[in-house]
Design a protein around this motif. Structure first.
Motif, PDB file in Angstrom:
ATOM      1  N   LEU A 177       0.847  -1.190   0.000  1.00 41.78           N
ATOM      2  CA  LEU A 177       0.000   0.000   0.000  1.00 41.78           C
ATOM      3  C   LEU A 177       0.883   1.240   0.000  1.00 41.78           C
ATOM      4  O   LEU A 177       1.673   1.448   0.927  1.00 41.78           O
ATOM      5  N   ARG A 178       0.742   2.055  -1.028  1.00 39.72           N
ATOM      6  CA  ARG A 178       1.512   3.289  -1.151  1.00 39.72           C
ATOM      7  C   ARG A 178       0.757   4.407  -0.441  1.00 39.72           C
ATOM      8  O   ARG A 178      -0.145   5.033  -1.008  1.00 39.72           O
ATOM      9  N   PHE A 179       1.132   4.648   0.804  1.00 43.45           N
ATOM     10  CA  PHE A 179       0.449   5.645   1.622  1.00 43.45           C
ATOM     11  C   PHE A 179       0.858   7.055   1.200  1.00 43.45           C
ATOM     12  O   PHE A 179       2.026   7.340   0.964  1.00 43.45           O
ATOM     13  N   PHE A 180      -0.126   7.952   1.166  1.00 42.46           N
ATOM     14  CA  PHE A 180       0.081   9.357   0.819  1.00 42.46           C
ATOM     15  C   PHE A 180      -0.123  10.225   2.057  1.00 42.46           C
ATOM     16  O   PHE A 180      -1.250  10.420   2.518  1.00 42.46           O
ATOM     17  N   THR A 181       0.955  10.748   2.637  1.00 46.96           N
ATOM     18  CA  THR A 181       0.972  11.753   3.713  1.00 46.96           C
ATOM     19  C   THR A 181      -0.157  11.538   4.723  1.00 46.96           C
ATOM     20  O   THR A 181      -1.136  12.276   4.762  1.00 46.96           O
ATOM     21  N   VAL A 182       0.022  10.517   5.547  1.00 44.74           N
ATOM     22  CA  VAL A 182      -0.991  10.163   6.539  1.00 44.74           C
ATOM     23  C   VAL A 182      -0.880  11.117   7.741  1.00 44.74           C
ATOM     24  O   VAL A 182       0.211  11.435   8.201  1.00 44.74           O
ATOM     25  N   TYR A 183      -2.030  11.575   8.246  1.00 44.73           N
ATOM     26  CA  TYR A 183      -2.056  12.502   9.384  1.00 44.73           C
ATOM     27  C   TYR A 183      -3.233  12.176  10.280  1.00 44.73           C
ATOM     28  O   TYR A 183      -4.151  11.434   9.894  1.00 44.73           O
ATOM     29  N   GLY A 184      -3.207  12.731  11.497  1.00 47.00           N
ATOM     30  CA  GLY A 184      -4.319  12.544  12.411  1.00 47.00           C
ATOM     31  C   GLY A 184      -3.838  12.402  13.840  1.00 47.00           C
ATOM     32  O   GLY A 184      -2.639  12.493  14.134  1.00 47.00           O
ATOM     33  N   PRO A 185      -4.773  12.188  14.794  1.00 42.76           N
ATOM     34  CA  PRO A 185      -4.410  12.016  16.200  1.00 42.76           C
ATOM     35  C   PRO A 185      -3.424  10.863  16.396  1.00 42.76           C
ATOM     36  O   PRO A 185      -3.467   9.873  15.678  1.00 42.76           O
ATOM     37  N   TRP A 186      -2.539  11.029  17.367  1.00 44.77           N
ATOM     38  CA  TRP A 186      -1.501  10.054  17.682  1.00 44.77           C
ATOM     39  C   TRP A 186      -0.455   9.953  16.573  1.00 44.77           C
ATOM     40  O   TRP A 186       0.242   8.953  16.443  1.00 44.77           O
ATOM     41  N   GLY A 187      -0.324  11.031  15.777  1.00 43.24           N
ATOM     42  CA  GLY A 187       0.570  11.020  14.624  1.00 43.24           C
ATOM     43  C   GLY A 187       2.033  11.147  14.981  1.00 43.24           C
ATOM     44  O   GLY A 187       2.444  11.014  16.138  1.00 43.24           O
ATOM     45  N   ARG A 188       2.834  11.441  13.949  1.00 46.09           N
ATOM     46  CA  ARG A 188       4.284  11.529  14.117  1.00 46.09           C
ATOM     47  C   ARG A 188       4.715  12.979  14.294  1.00 46.09           C
ATOM     48  O   ARG A 188       4.356  13.829  13.480  1.00 46.09           O
ATOM     49  N   PRO A 189       5.525  13.273  15.316  1.00 45.39           N
ATOM     50  CA  PRO A 189       5.918  14.664  15.569  1.00 45.39           C
ATOM     51  C   PRO A 189       6.909  15.245  14.584  1.00 45.39           C
ATOM     52  O   PRO A 189       7.235  16.432  14.685  1.00 45.39           O
ATOM     53  N   ASP A 190       7.392  14.455  13.633  1.00 45.68           N
ATOM     54  CA  ASP A 190       8.290  15.000  12.601  1.00 45.68           C
ATOM     55  C   ASP A 190       7.527  15.429  11.355  1.00 45.68           C
ATOM     56  O   ASP A 190       8.132  15.933  10.406  1.00 45.68           O
ATOM     57  N   MET A 191       6.215  15.249  11.350  1.00 43.49           N
ATOM     58  CA  MET A 191       5.405  15.582  10.180  1.00 43.49           C
ATOM     59  C   MET A 191       4.957  17.045  10.237  1.00 43.49           C
ATOM     60  O   MET A 191       4.812  17.631  11.307  1.00 43.49           O
ATOM     61  N   ALA A 192       4.701  17.625   9.050  1.00 45.87           N
ATOM     62  CA  ALA A 192       4.415  19.057   8.955  1.00 45.87           C
ATOM     63  C   ALA A 192       3.216  19.469   9.796  1.00 45.87           C
ATOM     64  O   ALA A 192       3.263  20.517  10.476  1.00 45.87           O
ATOM     65  N   TYR A 193       2.139  18.712   9.773  1.00 47.01           N
ATOM     66  CA  TYR A 193       0.935  19.136  10.488  1.00 47.01           C
ATOM     67  C   TYR A 193       1.202  19.239  11.988  1.00 47.01           C
ATOM     68  O   TYR A 193       0.679  20.137  12.660  1.00 47.01           O
ATOM     69  N   TRP A 194       2.015  18.339  12.533  1.00 46.78           N
ATOM     70  CA  TRP A 194       2.369  18.384  13.958  1.00 46.78           C
ATOM     71  C   TRP A 194       3.298  19.563  14.229  1.00 46.78           C
ATOM     72  O   TRP A 194       3.089  20.341  15.155  1.00 46.78           O
ATOM     73  N   LEU A 195       4.349  19.692  13.415  1.00 51.07           N
ATOM     74  CA  LEU A 195       5.318  20.771  13.602  1.00 51.07           C
ATOM     75  C   LEU A 195       4.651  22.141  13.495  1.00 51.07           C
ATOM     76  O   LEU A 195       4.944  23.046  14.282  1.00 51.07           O
ATOM     77  N   PHE A 196       3.755  22.304  12.519  1.00 49.96           N
ATOM     78  CA  PHE A 196       3.060  23.581  12.347  1.00 49.96           C
ATOM     79  C   PHE A 196       2.161  23.878  13.549  1.00 49.96           C
ATOM     80  O   PHE A 196       2.136  24.997  14.063  1.00 49.96           O
ATOM     81  N   THR A 197       1.403  22.874  13.973  1.00 53.00           N
ATOM     82  CA  THR A 197       0.504  23.059  15.109  1.00 53.00           C
ATOM     83  C   THR A 197       1.279  23.463  16.359  1.00 53.00           C
ATOM     84  O   THR A 197       0.919  24.419  17.065  1.00 53.00           O
TER      85      THR A 197
END
Length: 323
Positions: A177-197
């Motif tokens: 499965l080729r995942f495309f930029t997965v986000y949401g609760p309990w996510g990864r702190p190195d991802m943009a949505y977490w860093l921006f928040t």
């Protein structure tokens, strides 16, 4: 029969475990609990699973030769392989971690499946990164993926090739499965949505690459879990060719980085301080998933808009994780 989930304390892995347990499956979870990011987050994810009926957890490095043999008599018939060293930029700094985790680890999973008496299906994580700098959009599974722009992407393409070889040689049914930029609760702190928040709530600038002209097919984690479970329940057939398939798992609605930040401002009620920076090595301008194949074969359609997904993440981050 039990299902083995590697990367069970990871972002996607913990969500998959929870869904499988909620529908009554028995789950054997493994994770090495490494310190790529704060292990406290992994322990917190794991705490949601421990004590649930049908779940057992084992801390181990699956890339260690023969480690998975400990489960050869457990009656496992399906495997969801989500353990990996993630992150495009980190692969520029620590390439050997990717070779061990993503290549040696994947091989050990294949060897484990090869000798399972009751084996039915292996579902494993690939990535949209395999498409490299493709300019044709949306990205389709039949597109050439021979020009990766990061080592991370190269390891994920290598995993797909290894899997096809094992499917051909030993009839091991498997689906990547080729995942495309997965986000949401309990996510990864190195991802943009977490860093921006995190930065916006602390009044720090957010790094805006390429003047915000970056497009990502952000995919909410619950939608990803829907896809994983649907695919897991239907292994590829043994008709013509090897019993192996590869599918995109995305949202099919790319979002411009600048608009993404606008949406975060709306859900957080905070104005971002934006700091423009050039595009980073190993990065790509656009990802965009063609979902025709997975929609046709499994009826998969993502349900979560970017605004709703970011609102759920922001609420989790502010009122659960940071409370």
């Amino acid at each position: 029969m039990p299902i083995l989930v590697t990367g069970a304390a990871g972002f996607i892995g913990s969500h998959v475990c929870l869904r499988l347990l909620e529908r009554g499956d028995e789950v054997v979870g493994v994770d090495d609990m490494n310190a790529y990011y704060d292990p406290a987050l992994k322990k917190a994810r794991l705490a949601r699973l421990l004590g649930r009926s049908g779940f057992s957890f084992h801390e181990m490095d699956i890339a260690q030769e023969g480690a998975l043999e400990a489960f050869s008599g457990a009656g496992i018939d399906r495997v969801v392989h989500l353990a990996a060293q993630a992150g495009v930029r980190h692969s520029l700094e620590n390439p050997r971690a990717y070779l061990r985790s993503n290549l040696a680890g994947h091989l050990e999973v294949l060897e484990f499946c090869r000798f399972l008496p009751a084996f039915r299906h292996l579902v494993y994580a690939s990535s949209s990164s395999v498409y490299g700098g493709n300019t044709k959009v949306p990205f389709s599974e039949g597109d050439p993926v021979d020009h990766p722009v990061s080592l991370y992407a190269a390891t994920k393409k290598a995993d797909e090739l290894m899997s096809h070889a094992y499917a051909h040689l030993y009839g091991i049914a498997q689906t990547g499965l080729r995942f495309f930029t997965v986000y949401g609760p309990w996510g990864r702190p190195d991802m943009a949505y977490w860093l921006f928040t995190e930065a916006m709530l602390e009044g720090r600038p957010v790094r805006v690459f390429n003047n915000g002209e970056m497009w990502r097919d952000f995919t909410y984690v619950d939608d990803v879990v829907d896809a994983v479970v649907a695919v897991l329940d239907r292994p590829p057939g043994t008709g013509e060719g090897a019993p192996a398939g590869v599918y995109n798992v995305g949202n099919n609605r790319p979002v411009r980085l600048g608009d993404f930040i606008d949406t975060l401002e709306k859900v957080l009620g905070v104005t971002a301080v934006r700091r423009d920076e050039p595009m980073q090595p190993g990065d790509v301008e656009r990802t965009y998933a063609d979902l025709a194949a997975i929609r046709r074969d499994f009826g998969f359609t993502p349900k979560t808009s970017i605004e709703e997904g970011l609102r759920r993440f922001a609420n989790w981050y502010r009122f659960e994780w940071k409370k």
